[in-house]
Design an enzyme around this catalytic site. Structure first.
Site, short mmCIF file in Angstrom:
data_model
loop_
_atom_site.label_atom_id
_atom_site.label_comp_id
_atom_site.label_asym_id
_atom_site.label_seq_id
_atom_site.Cartn_x
_atom_site.Cartn_y
_atom_site.Cartn_z
N CYS A 137 102.67 -93.87 57.04
CA CYS A 137 101.58 -94.77 57.47
C CYS A 137 102.14 -95.99 58.21
CB CYS A 137 100.77 -95.21 56.25
SG CYS A 137 99.41 -96.32 56.69
N CYS A 140 100.37 -99.28 57.48
CA CYS A 140 100.73 -99.88 56.18
C CYS A 140 102.12 -100.52 56.25
CB CYS A 140 100.78 -98.83 55.07
SG CYS A 140 99.44 -97.64 55.09
N ASP A 141 103.06 -99.84 56.85
CA ASP A 141 104.47 -100.23 56.67
C ASP A 141 105.17 -100.74 57.93
OD1 ASP A 141 104.27 -99.51 53.99
OD2 ASP A 141 104.71 -97.43 54.42
#
Ligand code: NDP
Length: 322
Positions: A137, A140-141
């Site tokens: 992701c 997300c990261d």
């Protein structure tokens, strides 16, 4: 079906969608019973820090966030249980759901929040460094690799979207495409190909993710020339698609060709009255914790309205008492 328990509102799945549905359903006095499934907490339990969920100004670790969601649902009165739905029968009301192949539940309404699972390449090094630079992701990261070189594998719309997202944060994005062309829509391909800091490697496969405790490079193979190359990167993003966890509902609920459950636009209603779907099992576009939670709220509100109408209809159908 010897051992049958009756419940008003049954929730299957325990990511942000399932727990949010449980919070709302509990507060609406639907006395929800939630079965957590194989991976209690869902995909967030395999991520590290979550910085984009509103309400956590300092960020929070994904697993802790799911513990918080669970606690909140429990505090509202949700009955949260270990166990996995193994069979469903939606042919007549009340709907029947088998748990762990041994017990049947009869439910007036069912909320499906079984999520989706990211697909992985299947390399041992990918697994070993998951959460230590390997991620499925970028949204997300990606932020954790600001200003650094990263790699992404995949050539669909998701990979293009994530590569573009990363290109705004990272110095260089090395994009690995296994064939000589991309599957993504033309417009997404054009955007990727015209972004100066995205470098596309055609006909390229990942052989290994290298690094002791965190990613420090990847080894790739050009499958046309057989040439191997090592590219130094700090992160390796896998964007080769997701698999909705909807196998249980095949042939029963409408789904698209990839298996995502189809809900009526603007609602969580499936093609079966009283069966609702929320979260990633019905969302292939946004796939965020916050959108999953929002759709869990919608499912609980839809279930509440449905059960209210059902109760009203049943009362109307009863003969008046003298
Ligand atoms: P897709 O299935 O469309 O694409 C997966 C990609 O990963 C393909 O390019 C495939 O390569 C590649 N791939 C698969 N396995 C491997 C492997 N082992 N090694 C290397 N590469 C691999 O998945 P997406 O998640 O991109 O998209 C799913 C759906 O969601 C699509 O319909 C898409 O259009 C849609 N979507 C729409 C968006 C939007 O409208 N904004 C955003 C994101 C997704 P190959 O082509 O060689 O098979």
């Amino acid at each position: 079906m010897s051992d049958i328990e009756k419940v008003h509102c049954l929730i299957i799945g325990s990511g942000p969608a399932g727990y949010t549905a449980a919070i709302y359903a509990s507060r609406a006095n639907l006395k929800p019973v939630l079965y957590q499934g194989l991976q209690p907490g869902g995909q967030l339990t395999i991520t590290t820090e979550v910085e984009n969920y509103p309400g956590y100004p300092e960020g929070i670790m994904g697993p802790q966030m799911m513990i918080d969601f669970e606690k909140q649902a429990q505090r509202m009165g949700a009955d949260i249980r270990w166990g996995m739905a193994t069979k469903v029968d939606f042919s007549s009301r009340p709907y029947k759901v088998e748990i762990d192949e041994e017990k049947w539940i009869e439910a007036d309404s069912v909320i499906i929040a079984t999520g989706a699972s990211a697909k992985w390449l299947g390399l041992p090094s990918e697994q070993r460094l998951n959460g230590h630079g390997v991620s499925a992701c970028a949204v997300c990261d990606g932020f954790f690799f600001k200003g650094q070189e990263v790699a992404i594998v995949g050539a669909g719309d998701t990979a293009c979207e994530e590569a573009l997202y990363l290109s705004k944060l990272c110095s260089t994005v090395h994009m690995l495409v296994r064939r000589g062309e991309m599957r993504a829509s033309k417009v997404m391909q054009d955007r990727v190909l015209s972004t100066p800091n995205i470098k596309v490697y055609w006909n390229s496969e990942t052989l290994e993710v290298l690094g002791e405790n965190k990613v420090d490079s990847i080894k790739i193979l050009n499958n046309k020339t057989n040439e191997e190359t090592i590219i130094p990167v700090k992160a390796f993003f896998v964007a080769i698609g997701h698999e909705p966890n909807s196998q249980l509902f095949k042939g029963l609920l409408d789904m698209d060709e990839a298996g995502y459950l189809i809900t009526q636009p603007g609602s969580s209603k499936t093609n079966i009255e009283g069966v609702f779907a929320c979260g990633d099992v019905q969302d292939k576009i946004y796939r965020q914790a916050v959108t999953a939670a929002g759709s869990g709220c919608m499912a609980a509100l839809d279930a509440e309205r449905y059960l209210g109408a059902l109760e009203h209809a049943q009362m109307q159908a009863q003969p008046a008492q003298a």
